[in-house]
Motif scaffolding. Structure first.
Motif, PDB file in Angstrom:
ATOM      1  N   ALA A 174      42.511  40.771  43.054  1.00  0.00           N
ATOM      2  CA  ALA A 174      41.569  39.696  42.745  1.00  0.00           C
ATOM      3  C   ALA A 174      42.157  38.731  41.717  1.00  0.00           C
ATOM      4  CB  ALA A 174      40.261  40.285  42.226  1.00  0.00           C
ATOM      5  N   THR A 175      42.871  39.282  40.751  1.00  0.00           N
ATOM      6  CA  THR A 175      43.497  38.428  39.733  1.00  0.00           C
ATOM      7  C   THR A 175      44.532  37.509  40.360  1.00  0.00           C
ATOM      8  OG1 THR A 175      43.146  40.106  38.017  1.00  0.00           O
ATOM      9  CG2 THR A 175      44.800  38.429  37.583  1.00  0.00           C
ATOM     10  N   ALA A 176      45.304  38.032  41.316  1.00  0.00           N
ATOM     11  CA  ALA A 176      46.289  37.205  42.017  1.00  0.00           C
ATOM     12  C   ALA A 176      45.609  36.076  42.776  1.00  0.00           C
ATOM     13  CB  ALA A 176      47.103  38.070  42.981  1.00  0.00           C
ATOM     14  N   LEU A 177      44.484  36.384  43.419  1.00  0.00           N
ATOM     15  CA  LEU A 177      43.737  35.342  44.146  1.00  0.00           C
ATOM     16  C   LEU A 177      43.185  34.303  43.183  1.00  0.00           C
ATOM     17  CD1 LEU A 177      41.753  37.533  46.719  1.00  0.00           C
ATOM     18  CD2 LEU A 177      43.754  36.105  47.176  1.00  0.00           C
ATOM     19  N   MET A 178      42.634  34.754  42.061  1.00  0.00           N
ATOM     20  CA  MET A 178      42.066  33.817  41.081  1.00  0.00           C
ATOM     21  C   MET A 178      43.132  32.886  40.508  1.00  0.00           C
ATOM     22  SD  MET A 178      39.191  35.974  38.925  1.00  0.00           S
ATOM     23  CE  MET A 178      40.088  37.513  38.770  1.00  0.00           C
ATOM     24  N   LYS A 179      44.251  33.463  40.121  1.00  0.00           N
ATOM     25  CA  LYS A 179      45.304  32.679  39.471  1.00  0.00           C
ATOM     26  C   LYS A 179      45.968  31.704  40.438  1.00  0.00           C
ATOM     27  CE  LYS A 179      46.462  35.941  35.781  1.00  0.00           C
ATOM     28  NZ  LYS A 179      47.512  36.830  35.205  1.00  0.00           N
ATOM     29  N   ASN A 180      46.211  32.140  41.663  1.00  0.00           N
ATOM     30  CA  ASN A 180      46.953  31.301  42.611  1.00  0.00           C
ATOM     31  C   ASN A 180      46.081  30.274  43.317  1.00  0.00           C
ATOM     32  OD1 ASN A 180      49.842  32.273  42.687  1.00  0.00           O
ATOM     33  ND2 ASN A 180      48.822  34.214  43.025  1.00  0.00           N
TER      34      ASN A 180
END
Length: 432
Positions: A174-180
């Motif tokens: 989820a963090t990867a999706l949020m950041k990217n």
């Protein structure tokens, strides 16, 4: 008869012996027993004094809780007291752990505590500690706070309850999706939930794929919904591993702007200007997205399967061979992909927790949570009183040690005396 007379005399002597031993035992133990009783009395008085000291320091909130418990009877009070202590201990330790792991204190820690309580009373998580682990993980990974932190923690535990996904793994993805892709926590977890519902996680590798390939989809101007749509469509089309889809996008992202001879020739074979394409992909955003769909459309229009494969491999790498030309339809159809992430999470929560068991859990946890303020106050009062408590314990310690020594001295005599008496009783019984 003489035999009866001898038996009577023998019985009398045996009884006299047993009574004598009993008397000796009583005399030999009397002093030890008196010493023990005297020492127990001393300990009782000291314990009462200590308890009084502690009691005087307990806050009004804790005393109020005790009075409330008193109204439900001895058995109920015992159970409630145990719940009171355990709930307070679990919560306080959890909050202390959060503070130690994140460095937050004061009002921010109180905010964490309120989030933990809200999630706990909703029925999610096995314990405060599990909820705390999720909060800390999310905080350290994404720096979220407030409502966003609460939404993320709530969603991560919902995914664990529904799909068996560990909170640390969902948080990473989820963090990867949020950041990217610049989306909210709720959107990110909702997209993960959508993928899990629609078969993208059939091989158990979806979260790793989201984490690894997000940056490449973003670089091509694609969004999170389009990313997930390629995985779902790939799974529907029977792809052995959706990882190959992510890998194909990764290769294309690299080759589409590497200005290499093979990439230039591939664009030329599609009737496209290589330099323009390199520039468009390097620009990213909407420009790169438009160039991506233009390339896919041109490649899919090639009728010669051999040529299509050659150009496809030049741009998408060997993954194109593994996925075959059908992957182009997958990529073509994601242009208008849309996922209602929030609705997905809401529907899962509505169905997942819609039973009597969860309702009872929520009621019980609500009652436990109501005890927390008093439990915190009582715990703090006892902690503040620890120097005085420790001093009182030190006063009692010598008496307890003396009591132990008295028992130790008396024990051999007790064992020996009981053994002799038992032997005499057996002898008496055999004569009778």
């Amino acid at each position: 008869s003489r035999t009866t007379e001898r038996a009577s005399m023998s019985n009398g002597k045996t009884l006299q012996t047993v009574i004598s031993i009993d008397g000796v035992m009583s005399n030999s133990l009397r002093k030890a027993v008196n010493d023990v009783n005297r020492q127990l009395s001393t300990i009782d008085k000291q314990a009462l004094a200590t308890a009084s000291k502690i009691g005087n320091n307990i806050s009004a909130a804790a005393k109020t809780a005790a009075k409330a418990v008193a109204g439900i009877g001895i058995a109920g009070a015992t159970a409630a007291a145990g719940l009171f202590v355990k709930t307070g201990q679990d919560y306080i330790r959890t909050m202390n752990g959060i503070s130690a792991q994140t460095g937050i204190t004061g009002d921010e820690l109180k905010e964490f505590g309120q989030i933990a309580q809200d999630i706990y009373t909703s029925g999610k998580g096995e314990s405060y500690q599990e909820i705390a682990d999720a909060l800390v993980n999310i905080r350290q990974s994404s720096k979220l706070a407030g409502d966003e932190l609460k939404a993320a923690a709530n969603a991560s535990l919902l995914l664990k309850d529904s799909f068996g996904m560990e909170t640390a793994e969902t948080t990473r993805a989820a963090t990867a999706l949020m950041k990217n892709f610049g989306i909210s926590a709720e959107e990110a977890y909702g997209i993960i939930a959508y993928g899990a519902q629609n078969g993208a996680n059939r091989n158990g590798d979806m979260l790793d794929i989201l984490n690894e390939y997000s940056v490449h989809y973003k670089s091509l101007g694609l969004d999170a919904a389009q990313f997930m749509d390629t995985l779902v469509k790939g799974a529907d089309a029977g792809s052995f591993s959706i990882d190959k889809i992510g890998d194909a996008i990764k290769e294309f992202n690299i080759r589409s702007k590497d200005e290499s001879k093979s990439s230039a020739e591939a664009f030329k074979a599609l009737g496209l200007n290589a330099n323009n394409m390199f520039a468009q992909f390097a620009a990213g955003g909407n420009t790169a997205e438009a160039a991506f769909f233009q390339t896919v459309k041109a490649l899919n229009a090639i009728e010669d399967p051999v040529k299509k494969n050659q150009v496809g491999v030049a741009l998408f790498g060997t993954m194109f061979e593994d996925l075959e030309a059908g992957i182009l339809n997958n990529f073509s159809n994601i242009s208008g992909a849309a996922i209602d992430a929030t609705e997905t999470l809401q529907q899962i929560e509505k169905v997942k927790y819609n039973d009597v068991g969860y309702a009872i859990t929520q009621v019980g946890r609500t009652l436990q949570t109501a005890l927390i303020p008093s439990a915190e106050a009582a715990g703090q009062a006892i902690f503040d009183s620890m120097p005085e408590i420790q001093a009182s314990i030190e006063e009692v310690t010598p008496t307890i040690a003396a009591l132990g020594e008295s028992f130790a001295r008396a024990t051999p005599g007790i064992i020996d005396g009981v053994g002799q008496a038992a032997g005499m009783v057996r002898s008496f019984g055999s004569v009778v």
